[in-house]
Write a protein that holds these residues in place. Structure first.
Motif, mmCIF file in Angstrom:
data_model
loop_
_atom_site.group_PDB
_atom_site.id
_atom_site.type_symbol
_atom_site.label_atom_id
_atom_site.label_comp_id
_atom_site.label_asym_id
_atom_site.label_seq_id
_atom_site.Cartn_x
_atom_site.Cartn_y
_atom_site.Cartn_z
ATOM 1 N N ARG A 70 -1.437 -2.844 4.985
ATOM 2 C CA ARG A 70 -2.673 -3.360 4.402
ATOM 3 C C ARG A 70 -3.033 -4.684 5.053
ATOM 4 N NH1 ARG A 70 -3.438 -4.907 -1.908
ATOM 5 N NH2 ARG A 70 -3.242 -7.010 -1.038
ATOM 6 N N ARG A 71 -2.000 -5.497 5.332
ATOM 7 C CA ARG A 71 -2.211 -6.732 6.076
ATOM 8 C C ARG A 71 -1.989 -6.438 7.556
ATOM 9 N NH1 ARG A 71 0.251 -11.072 8.442
ATOM 10 N NH2 ARG A 71 -0.706 -13.122 8.078
ATOM 11 N N VAL A 72 -3.013 -6.730 8.367
ATOM 12 C CA VAL A 72 -2.979 -6.387 9.785
ATOM 13 C C VAL A 72 -3.021 -7.674 10.619
ATOM 14 C CG1 VAL A 72 -4.153 -5.160 11.657
ATOM 15 C CG2 VAL A 72 -4.150 -4.204 9.336
ATOM 16 N N ALA A 73 -2.031 -7.854 11.493
ATOM 17 C CA ALA A 73 -1.990 -9.027 12.362
ATOM 18 C C ALA A 73 -2.986 -8.873 13.500
ATOM 19 C CB ALA A 73 -0.585 -9.218 12.920
ATOM 20 N N ARG A 74 -3.594 -9.982 13.875
ATOM 21 C CA ARG A 74 -4.500 -10.038 15.008
ATOM 22 C C ARG A 74 -4.165 -11.291 15.821
ATOM 23 N NH1 ARG A 74 -5.063 -5.488 14.888
ATOM 24 N NH2 ARG A 74 -6.868 -4.250 14.262
ATOM 25 N N PRO A 75 -4.563 -11.362 17.084
ATOM 26 C CA PRO A 75 -4.215 -12.546 17.888
ATOM 27 C C PRO A 75 -4.774 -13.841 17.317
ATOM 28 C CG PRO A 75 -5.796 -11.126 19.032
ATOM 29 C CD PRO A 75 -5.262 -10.339 17.882
ATOM 30 N N TRP A 76 -5.865 -13.741 16.556
ATOM 31 C CA TRP A 76 -6.462 -14.943 15.966
ATOM 32 C C TRP A 76 -5.932 -15.244 14.563
ATOM 33 C CZ3 TRP A 76 -8.450 -12.702 11.736
ATOM 34 C CH2 TRP A 76 -8.973 -11.409 11.842
ATOM 35 N N ASP B 241 0.797 -1.232 0.000
ATOM 36 C CA ASP B 241 0.000 0.000 0.000
ATOM 37 C C ASP B 241 0.826 1.278 0.000
ATOM 38 O OD1 ASP B 241 1.001 -0.274 2.547
ATOM 39 O OD2 ASP B 241 -0.849 0.275 3.567
ATOM 40 N N ALA B 242 2.147 1.169 -0.062
ATOM 41 C CA ALA B 242 2.978 2.375 -0.084
ATOM 42 C C ALA B 242 4.312 2.074 -0.745
ATOM 43 C CB ALA B 242 3.209 2.897 1.341
ATOM 44 N N LEU B 243 4.799 3.030 -1.531
ATOM 45 C CA LEU B 243 6.084 2.924 -2.211
ATOM 46 C C LEU B 243 6.930 4.130 -1.824
ATOM 47 C CD1 LEU B 243 8.079 1.850 -4.426
ATOM 48 C CD2 LEU B 243 6.787 3.247 -6.056
ATOM 49 N N MET B 244 8.169 3.901 -1.392
ATOM 50 C CA MET B 244 9.092 4.981 -1.092
ATOM 51 C C MET B 244 10.309 4.874 -1.992
ATOM 52 S SD MET B 244 11.386 5.874 2.268
ATOM 53 C CE MET B 244 12.681 4.785 1.679
ATOM 54 N N ALA C 283 0.271 13.733 10.606
ATOM 55 C CA ALA C 283 -0.529 14.941 10.782
ATOM 56 C C ALA C 283 -1.718 14.965 9.820
ATOM 57 C CB ALA C 283 0.349 16.179 10.567
ATOM 58 N N ALA C 284 -1.526 14.340 8.658
ATOM 59 C CA ALA C 284 -2.608 14.286 7.666
ATOM 60 C C ALA C 284 -3.597 13.162 7.935
ATOM 61 C CB ALA C 284 -2.020 14.133 6.265
ATOM 62 N N GLY C 285 -3.324 12.354 8.970
ATOM 63 C CA GLY C 285 -4.236 11.274 9.322
ATOM 64 C C GLY C 285 -4.187 10.087 8.386
ATOM 65 N N ARG C 286 -3.062 9.864 7.716
ATOM 66 C CA ARG C 286 -2.947 8.749 6.773
ATOM 67 C C ARG C 286 -2.815 7.435 7.530
ATOM 68 N NH1 ARG C 286 -3.678 9.659 1.220
ATOM 69 N NH2 ARG C 286 -2.935 7.506 1.183
ATOM 70 N N ALA C 287 -3.656 6.481 7.168
ATOM 71 C CA ALA C 287 -3.648 5.173 7.833
ATOM 72 C C ALA C 287 -2.354 4.419 7.586
ATOM 73 C CB ALA C 287 -4.832 4.331 7.358
ATOM 74 N N GLU C 288 -1.640 4.726 6.496
ATOM 75 C CA GLU C 288 -0.410 4.015 6.167
ATOM 76 C C GLU C 288 0.690 4.214 7.209
ATOM 77 O OE1 GLU C 288 -2.466 4.995 2.262
ATOM 78 O OE2 GLU C 288 -2.024 6.025 4.151
ATOM 79 N N VAL C 289 0.565 5.241 8.029
ATOM 80 C CA VAL C 289 1.536 5.451 9.095
ATOM 81 C C VAL C 289 1.362 4.420 10.201
ATOM 82 C CG1 VAL C 289 2.264 7.039 10.929
ATOM 83 C CG2 VAL C 289 1.773 7.906 8.646
ATOM 84 N N VAL C 290 0.135 4.003 10.433
ATOM 85 C CA VAL C 290 -0.193 3.144 11.577
ATOM 86 C C VAL C 290 -0.134 1.671 11.219
ATOM 87 C CG1 VAL C 290 -1.933 2.575 13.320
ATOM 88 C CG2 VAL C 290 -1.639 4.952 12.552
ATOM 89 N N GLU C 291 -0.804 1.279 10.150
ATOM 90 C CA GLU C 291 -0.946 -0.138 9.845
ATOM 91 C C GLU C 291 -0.592 -0.442 8.409
ATOM 92 O OE1 GLU C 291 -4.490 -1.603 12.859
ATOM 93 O OE2 GLU C 291 -5.063 -0.909 10.870
#
Length: 479
Positions: free
Chosen positions: A360-366, A328-331, A350-358
């Motif tokens: 595209r594939r998000v791990a969960r305990p399950w 989801d991101a290229l640098m 500051a722009a609220g971009r979700a790419e900073v946090v997570e």
């Protein structure tokens, strides 16, 4: 595990690794990403220190399942202390020192995000410093500079304690280029590795003397800590502990610090140019990371490329570049400009971009989910559920869901119904239905979920039962 081992390794799992964006994100930082031959830096740290003694990890609540899953796969035993909030390294180390143990135990504090390939050499170095720690010294391991780096703090060494150890004169913050050159030419400065060997009682005494509020809050929060399986949750007193690094809190003030030269290779893998050390380098000095079979280079020199499993990356005639591709991101950056990624991450945050946090594939305990496609009225996800795992019993008030099983078998709860869903079968979860998905099989369950509705935010979730101890309503969380 032998009960008479006196070294208690403590792995410090904090840090967001923003300088390795877009591969490292706040919710999935660099220490938990497979960076070296399929293993994460936390993997390698755990393998390195586990033979020394019973391992304790200090992490935030958001990282607890990363630590647990990696530990279980590696076949190690580990206890976790979950910080109620991030307060920097001094309070984190204070929690570990206040945890169950003997006053004379030697605590080995190791950051989870360092690359140290010589595990045997590392353990020999630590073992050789135990007599100093037993004598009451705070032992730190200084790395001989390979150049005038401005990315590391420095330790100025002074009077010799013994042939392989000297007293610390002063800890210095990251210098500018001129100061770094002066440090290098003097020969009396070592990089601060952030690794410490210290007797439990000595650390507690130091905190009590120099930072009494940190000491008091750590003691009180561990006295009221609650055990949750392999997790220990300190009490709320910790929230009021001052936020301070161990360097500021203790190391810049204590007079009993012994500096032992680090033996072997060390890197904190803090930037993309440092990642060259972990990459497969070809004859043109091009480094390849990630899914290297998805990389093809022609006439490219001094270029670092990371490829994911989603896309093929080709470089032609490139030079002195870092090309980091994720789903989801290229640098793309000049290698000598990669430190500016911190500014980019700050701007995106500051722009609220979700790419900073997570990712595209998000791990969960399950298991995990991968956001394949989305619009304002629909969202498509690929969901993987580990064998024996299940999502929470939940409902949504603004969206309906369609589930299509592509691998394995799902046990589905939908209101009063419970039924099996096999490969190539599907079902519909109406808006407002109480539902749950679980994997009763012995292979991973994979399915495609299509969400549709007027609102698709991840905070549209109401939980009725969750075995992972998460809140009934949780923003930015699925299942």
């Amino acid at each position: 595990m032998r009960e008479d081992k006196i070294i208690k390794p403590v792995i410090m799992c904090g840090g967001s690794g923003t300088r390795l964006w877009p591969l490292s994100r706040k919710a999935s930082p660099k220490q938990f990403i497979p960076l070296y031959k399929g293993k994460s830096l936390f993997d390698l740290t755990l393998d390195r220190v586990a033979p020394l003694g019973e391992v304790l990890a200090v992490s935030g609540d958001d990282y607890r399942f990363f630590v647990q899953e990696i530990t279980e796969k590696a076949g190690h035993d580990l206890t976790q202390i979950l910080e109620p909030c991030g307060r920097d390294t001094a309070p984190a180390m204070g929690l570990a020192a206040a945890f169950n143990g003997r006053p004379d135990d030697l605590l080995l504090f190791c950051p989870a995000d360092h690359f140290i390939p010589g595990a045997d050499e590392f353990r020999a170095m630590v073992s050789g410093a135990t007599d100093l720690a037993n004598q009451g010294w705070i032992v730190t391991f200084g790395v001989k500079p390979s150049g005038p780096s401005t990315a590391y703090g420095y330790i100025e060494t002074g009077e010799e304690i013994r042939a392989d150890a000297a007293k610390s004169v002063r800890f210095h913050e990251k210098p500018d280029v001129k100061t770094a050159l002066d440090f290098l030419s003097s020969g009396n400065f070592l990089w601060n590795s952030g690794i410490f060997l210290i007797k439990r009682s000595v650390l507690l005494d130091a905190l009590q003397a120099y930072e009494p509020q940190i000491y008091e809050k750590c003691i009180a929060s561990m006295a009221s800590a609650e055990q949750d399986g392999t997790f220990w949750r300190p009490g709320s007193d910790f929230i009021d502990a001052p936020k301070k690094s161990i360097d500021y809190a203790v190391m810049e003030r204590a007079t009993n610090i012994a500096v032992v030269p680090f033996r072997g290779v060390w890197s904190d893998v803090g930037s993309w140019d440092a990642m060259f050390a972990l990459s497969d380098v070809d004859k043109e000095n091009c480094g390849k990371l990630g899914v290297i079979e998805n990389i093809h280079s022609i006439d490219s020199r001094n270029t670092l490329v990371h490829a994911s499993d989603r896309r093929f990356v080709v470089t032609i005639g490139t030079q002195d570049l870092a090309i980091i591709d994720t789903p989801d991101a290229l640098m793309v950056s000049a290698l000598d400009q990669v430190e500016k990624i911190k500014t980019v991450v700050s701007d995106l945050d500051a722009a609220g971009r979700a790419e900073v946090v997570e990712h595209r594939r998000v791990a969960r305990p399950w298991g995990a989910y991968d956001s394949i496609d989305h619009s304002d009225r629909f969202q498509v996800k690929r969901i993987t559920v580990k064998p024996g795992a299940r999502l929470s019993l939940q409902r949504h008030n603004h969206r309906a869901e369609h589930w299509i099983v592509v691998k394995g078998t799902a046990l589905v709860t939908r209101d009063e119904e419970t039924f099996l869903l096999k490969e190539n079968e599907s079902t519909y979860i109406p808006l407002g239905a109480v539902h749950r998905m679980e994997n009763p099989g012995k292979i991973p369950l994979e399915l495609i979920e299509v969400q549709s509705g007027t609102y698709l935010g991840e905070d549209d979730i109401e939980r009725f039962d969750d075995e992972y101890g998460r809140k009934t309503q949780a923003k930015k969380e699925l299942g």
